[in-house]
Scaffold this motif. Structure first.
Motif, mmCIF file in Angstrom:
data_model
loop_
_atom_site.group_PDB
_atom_site.id
_atom_site.type_symbol
_atom_site.label_atom_id
_atom_site.label_comp_id
_atom_site.label_asym_id
_atom_site.label_seq_id
_atom_site.Cartn_x
_atom_site.Cartn_y
_atom_site.Cartn_z
ATOM 1 N N PRO A 16 1.084 -1.539 -0.294
ATOM 2 C CA PRO A 16 -0.054 -0.216 0.110
ATOM 3 C C PRO A 16 0.465 1.625 0.009
ATOM 4 O O PRO A 16 0.421 2.106 -0.395
ATOM 5 C CB PRO A 16 -0.737 0.135 1.241
ATOM 6 C CG PRO A 16 -1.007 -1.447 1.535
ATOM 7 C CD PRO A 16 0.192 -2.283 0.777
ATOM 8 N N GLU A 20 1.013 4.011 -3.273
ATOM 9 C CA GLU A 20 1.099 5.617 -2.751
ATOM 10 C C GLU A 20 1.985 6.165 -3.297
ATOM 11 O O GLU A 20 2.372 7.381 -3.830
ATOM 12 C CB GLU A 20 1.034 5.878 -0.841
ATOM 13 C CG GLU A 20 1.048 7.090 -0.862
ATOM 14 C CD GLU A 20 0.083 7.448 0.574
ATOM 15 O OE1 GLU A 20 0.335 8.669 1.349
ATOM 16 O OE2 GLU A 20 -0.645 6.579 1.377
ATOM 17 N N ARG A 102 -1.924 -1.042 -7.670
ATOM 18 C CA ARG A 102 -2.770 -0.319 -6.666
ATOM 19 C C ARG A 102 -4.107 -1.661 -5.409
ATOM 20 O O ARG A 102 -4.859 -1.432 -4.563
ATOM 21 C CB ARG A 102 -3.462 1.327 -6.812
ATOM 22 C CG ARG A 102 -2.588 2.155 -6.543
ATOM 23 C CD ARG A 102 -3.172 3.270 -7.489
ATOM 24 N NE ARG A 102 -2.381 4.516 -6.773
ATOM 25 C CZ ARG A 102 -2.027 5.657 -7.740
ATOM 26 N NH1 ARG A 102 -3.065 5.934 -8.767
ATOM 27 N NH2 ARG A 102 -1.414 6.398 -7.009
ATOM 28 N N GLU A 106 -4.951 -2.959 -2.166
ATOM 29 C CA GLU A 106 -5.896 -3.009 -1.256
ATOM 30 C C GLU A 106 -6.286 -3.545 -1.048
ATOM 31 O O GLU A 106 -6.853 -3.945 0.430
ATOM 32 C CB GLU A 106 -7.071 -2.199 -2.635
ATOM 33 C CG GLU A 106 -7.933 -2.112 -1.515
ATOM 34 C CD GLU A 106 -9.187 -0.958 -2.846
ATOM 35 O OE1 GLU A 106 -10.133 -1.656 -2.788
ATOM 36 O OE2 GLU A 106 -8.554 0.085 -3.309
ATOM 37 N N SER A 107 -6.103 -5.396 -1.529
ATOM 38 C CA SER A 107 -6.001 -6.329 -1.184
ATOM 39 C C SER A 107 -5.476 -6.895 -0.110
ATOM 40 O O SER A 107 -5.767 -7.480 0.346
ATOM 41 C CB SER A 107 -6.393 -7.583 -2.733
ATOM 42 O OG SER A 107 -5.528 -8.002 -2.864
ATOM 43 N N SER A 109 -4.075 -4.963 2.016
ATOM 44 C CA SER A 109 -4.795 -4.155 3.193
ATOM 45 C C SER A 109 -5.341 -4.838 3.917
ATOM 46 O O SER A 109 -6.385 -4.741 4.999
ATOM 47 C CB SER A 109 -5.315 -2.367 3.268
ATOM 48 O OG SER A 109 -4.057 -1.966 2.254
ATOM 49 N N ARG A 110 -6.885 -5.180 3.002
ATOM 50 C CA ARG A 110 -7.608 -5.941 3.181
ATOM 51 C C ARG A 110 -8.297 -6.912 3.451
ATOM 52 O O ARG A 110 -7.946 -7.203 5.600
ATOM 53 C CB ARG A 110 -9.035 -6.553 2.006
ATOM 54 C CG ARG A 110 -10.179 -5.238 1.628
ATOM 55 C CD ARG A 110 -10.975 -4.757 1.037
ATOM 56 N NE ARG A 110 -10.594 -6.018 -0.503
ATOM 57 C CZ ARG A 110 -9.819 -4.949 -1.373
ATOM 58 N NH1 ARG A 110 -9.927 -4.314 -1.858
ATOM 59 N NH2 ARG A 110 -9.723 -6.196 -2.564
#
Length: 118
Positions: A16, A20, A102, A106-107, A109-110
């Motif tokens: 992540p 960024e 990205r 995101e996955s 992070s989830r």
């Protein structure tokens, strides 16, 4: 998720932040193209390429390398209309690969938030 499989496990939790950070460099590259500054665009592409290589994100590294090459071609760092169009096309490829990164980030992070690990 072949992109995730290519990233060393020890680095996955950092995806992540990588996405960024690279987004900022890609934004700088786009701004440099808008200004017609080939050298600044090439420098931003070089940063993206290096980070993507270190994380094992080969498709993004390859796209950034092609973009960097397009930006280093113009003599004196000044784009002709044709060279600018080629660089813009190469930047679109970088942006597409960044979008893929990205999505993977995101996955990750989830998964981390749900306690699923990396």
């Amino acid at each position: 998720m072949t992109m995730l499989a290519s990233v060393p496990e020890v680095l996955r939790s950092l995806l992540p932040e990588l996405a960024e950070s690279l987004g900022e460099y890609v934004g700088q590259a786009g701004g440099a193209l808008t200004r017609g500054d080939a050298l600044a665009a090439a420098d931003a592409a070089h940063a993206v390429k290096g980070a993507a290589m270190r994380f094992g994100v080969a498709d993004l590294a390859d796209a950034a390398a092609k973009f960097e090459e397009q930006c280093r071609k113009p003599p004196g760092g000044v784009f002709s209309a044709k060279a600018l169009k080629q660089a813009q096309q190469a930047l679109l490829s970088v942006e597409a690969e960044l979008a893929a990164l990205r999505a993977v980030a995101e996955s990750v992070s989830r998964m981390s938030e749900s306690g699923g690990g990396s």
